[in-house]
Write a protein that holds these residues in place. Sequence first.
Motif, PDB file in Angstrom:
ATOM      1  N   VAL A  95       0.842  -1.196   0.000  1.00  0.00           N
ATOM      2  CA  VAL A  95       0.000   0.000   0.000  1.00  0.00           C
ATOM      3  C   VAL A  95       0.883   1.254   0.000  1.00  0.00           C
ATOM      4  N   HIS A  96       2.059   1.154   0.629  1.00  0.00           N
ATOM      5  CA  HIS A  96       2.926   2.326   0.806  1.00  0.00           C
ATOM      6  C   HIS A  96       4.170   2.336  -0.077  1.00  0.00           C
ATOM      7  N   SER A  97       4.652   1.153  -0.489  1.00  0.00           N
ATOM      8  CA  SER A  97       5.838   1.116  -1.343  1.00  0.00           C
ATOM      9  C   SER A  97       5.836  -0.192  -2.132  1.00  0.00           C
ATOM     10  N   PRO A  98       6.471  -0.176  -3.309  1.00  0.00           N
ATOM     11  CA  PRO A  98       6.485  -1.391  -4.139  1.00  0.00           C
ATOM     12  C   PRO A  98       7.136  -2.562  -3.402  1.00  0.00           C
ATOM     13  N   THR A  99       6.505  -3.711  -3.480  1.00  0.00           N
ATOM     14  CA  THR A  99       7.032  -4.897  -2.816  1.00  0.00           C
ATOM     15  C   THR A  99       6.545  -6.149  -3.531  1.00  0.00           C
ATOM     16  N   GLY A 100       7.237  -7.235  -3.300  1.00  0.00           N
ATOM     17  CA  GLY A 100       6.810  -8.520  -3.840  1.00  0.00           C
ATOM     18  C   GLY A 100       7.920  -9.239  -4.565  1.00  0.00           C
ATOM     19  N   ASP A 101       7.885 -10.543  -4.464  1.00  0.00           N
ATOM     20  CA  ASP A 101       8.772 -11.447  -5.180  1.00  0.00           C
ATOM     21  C   ASP A 101       7.905 -12.538  -5.764  1.00  0.00           C
ATOM     22  N   GLY A 102       8.316 -13.074  -6.862  1.00  0.00           N
ATOM     23  CA  GLY A 102       7.581 -14.207  -7.412  1.00  0.00           C
ATOM     24  C   GLY A 102       6.297 -13.811  -8.109  1.00  0.00           C
ATOM     25  N   ASP A 103       5.213 -14.492  -7.761  1.00  0.00           N
ATOM     26  CA  ASP A 103       3.951 -14.383  -8.485  1.00  0.00           C
ATOM     27  C   ASP A 103       3.103 -13.167  -8.138  1.00  0.00           C
ATOM     28  N   VAL A 104       3.373 -12.514  -7.014  1.00  0.00           N
ATOM     29  CA  VAL A 104       2.536 -11.389  -6.582  1.00  0.00           C
ATOM     30  C   VAL A 104       3.415 -10.189  -6.248  1.00  0.00           C
ATOM     31  N   HIS A 105       3.061  -9.043  -6.848  1.00  0.00           N
ATOM     32  CA  HIS A 105       3.712  -7.766  -6.539  1.00  0.00           C
ATOM     33  C   HIS A 105       2.618  -6.761  -6.214  1.00  0.00           C
ATOM     34  N   VAL A 106       2.869  -5.913  -5.230  1.00  0.00           N
ATOM     35  CA  VAL A 106       1.893  -4.904  -4.823  1.00  0.00           C
ATOM     36  C   VAL A 106       2.612  -3.570  -4.722  1.00  0.00           C
ATOM     37  N   SER A 107       1.945  -2.500  -5.175  1.00  0.00           N
ATOM     38  CA  SER A 107       2.567  -1.178  -5.115  1.00  0.00           C
ATOM     39  C   SER A 107       1.500  -0.095  -5.109  1.00  0.00           C
ATOM     40  N   PRO A 108       1.850   1.071  -4.554  1.00  0.00           N
ATOM     41  CA  PRO A 108       0.930   2.202  -4.638  1.00  0.00           C
ATOM     42  C   PRO A 108       0.816   2.635  -6.099  1.00  0.00           C
ATOM     43  N   ALA A 109      -0.341   3.160  -6.455  1.00  0.00           N
ATOM     44  CA  ALA A 109      -0.579   3.593  -7.833  1.00  0.00           C
ATOM     45  C   ALA A 109      -1.560   4.753  -7.818  1.00  0.00           C
ATOM     46  N   VAL A 110      -1.752   5.341  -8.991  1.00  0.00           N
ATOM     47  CA  VAL A 110      -2.703   6.434  -9.155  1.00  0.00           C
ATOM     48  C   VAL A 110      -3.545   6.121 -10.389  1.00  0.00           C
ATOM     49  N   SER A 111      -4.855   6.297 -10.276  1.00  0.00           N
ATOM     50  CA  SER A 111      -5.739   6.045 -11.417  1.00  0.00           C
ATOM     51  C   SER A 111      -5.609   7.172 -12.430  1.00  0.00           C
ATOM     52  N   TYR A 112      -6.188   6.958 -13.586  1.00  0.00           N
ATOM     53  CA  TYR A 112      -6.139   7.997 -14.616  1.00  0.00           C
ATOM     54  C   TYR A 112      -6.883   9.257 -14.185  1.00  0.00           C
ATOM     55  N   THR A 113      -7.741   9.163 -13.144  1.00  0.00           N
ATOM     56  CA  THR A 113      -8.443  10.338 -12.626  1.00  0.00           C
ATOM     57  C   THR A 113      -7.723  10.967 -11.429  1.00  0.00           C
ATOM     58  N   GLY A 114      -6.563  10.397 -11.050  1.00  0.00           N
ATOM     59  CA  GLY A 114      -5.791  10.940  -9.938  1.00  0.00           C
ATOM     60  C   GLY A 114      -6.130  10.344  -8.583  1.00  0.00           C
ATOM     61  N   GLN A 115      -6.958   9.314  -8.546  1.00  0.00           N
ATOM     62  CA  GLN A 115      -7.356   8.676  -7.296  1.00  0.00           C
ATOM     63  C   GLN A 115      -6.258   7.723  -6.810  1.00  0.00           C
ATOM     64  N   ALA A 116      -6.013   7.704  -5.491  1.00  0.00           N
ATOM     65  CA  ALA A 116      -5.035   6.778  -4.910  1.00  0.00           C
ATOM     66  C   ALA A 116      -5.516   5.344  -5.080  1.00  0.00           C
ATOM     67  N   MET A 117      -4.644   4.519  -5.609  1.00  0.00           N
ATOM     68  CA  MET A 117      -4.970   3.122  -5.884  1.00  0.00           C
ATOM     69  C   MET A 117      -3.860   2.226  -5.342  1.00  0.00           C
ATOM     70  N   VAL A 118      -4.132   0.939  -5.313  1.00  0.00           N
ATOM     71  CA  VAL A 118      -3.130  -0.071  -4.994  1.00  0.00           C
ATOM     72  C   VAL A 118      -3.052  -0.981  -6.214  1.00  0.00           C
ATOM     73  N   GLY A 119      -1.855  -1.118  -6.768  1.00  0.00           N
ATOM     74  CA  GLY A 119      -1.641  -2.011  -7.897  1.00  0.00           C
ATOM     75  C   GLY A 119      -1.311  -3.396  -7.388  1.00  0.00           C
TER      76      GLY A 119
END
Length: 142
Positions: free
Chosen positions: A67-91
């Motif tokens: 939620v706060h910084s890019p992380t993950g190894d292997g099959d799953v990675h999670v990172s903060p992101a922003v939508s095309y409308t500028g909304q806070a997202m989780v990738g």
Amino acid sequence: MSGGRPTMTDVAIDLTVECVDERGIRHEIDSVLGYSVADPFAVTMTFVTSDGDLVWTYGRDLLMRGVHSPTGDGDVHVSPAVSYTGQAMVGIELSSPDGHLVLLARAVDVEAFLARTTALVAPGRESAHCDVDQLLSQLLAS
């Protein structure tokens, strides 16, 4: 795609995630984010499809860190992101021999889900909720 079988959940939220296919077309996918005290280290993401549910299981700590910084190894990675409308997202990026999928979930929804899970089991206290005998029985049965 890789997954697991559904489990009883103590916390579950309905979540609509977004993805963009290889042609650049945006899709919305209905899913359920779940957490069970019986499996305190994991979260599940269940994709509801017309062909049946597809369940991915990965570490709660991975989702919390991502939620706060890019992380993950292997099959799953999670990172903060922003939508095309500028909304806070989780990738959430899922990979398997069957395919690769990058999803976007609203950060406010993921954070609310995580707050509910930590109210049940505080980070660092997961092992106090593990039933080692049950885990060994499951391992030996498979």
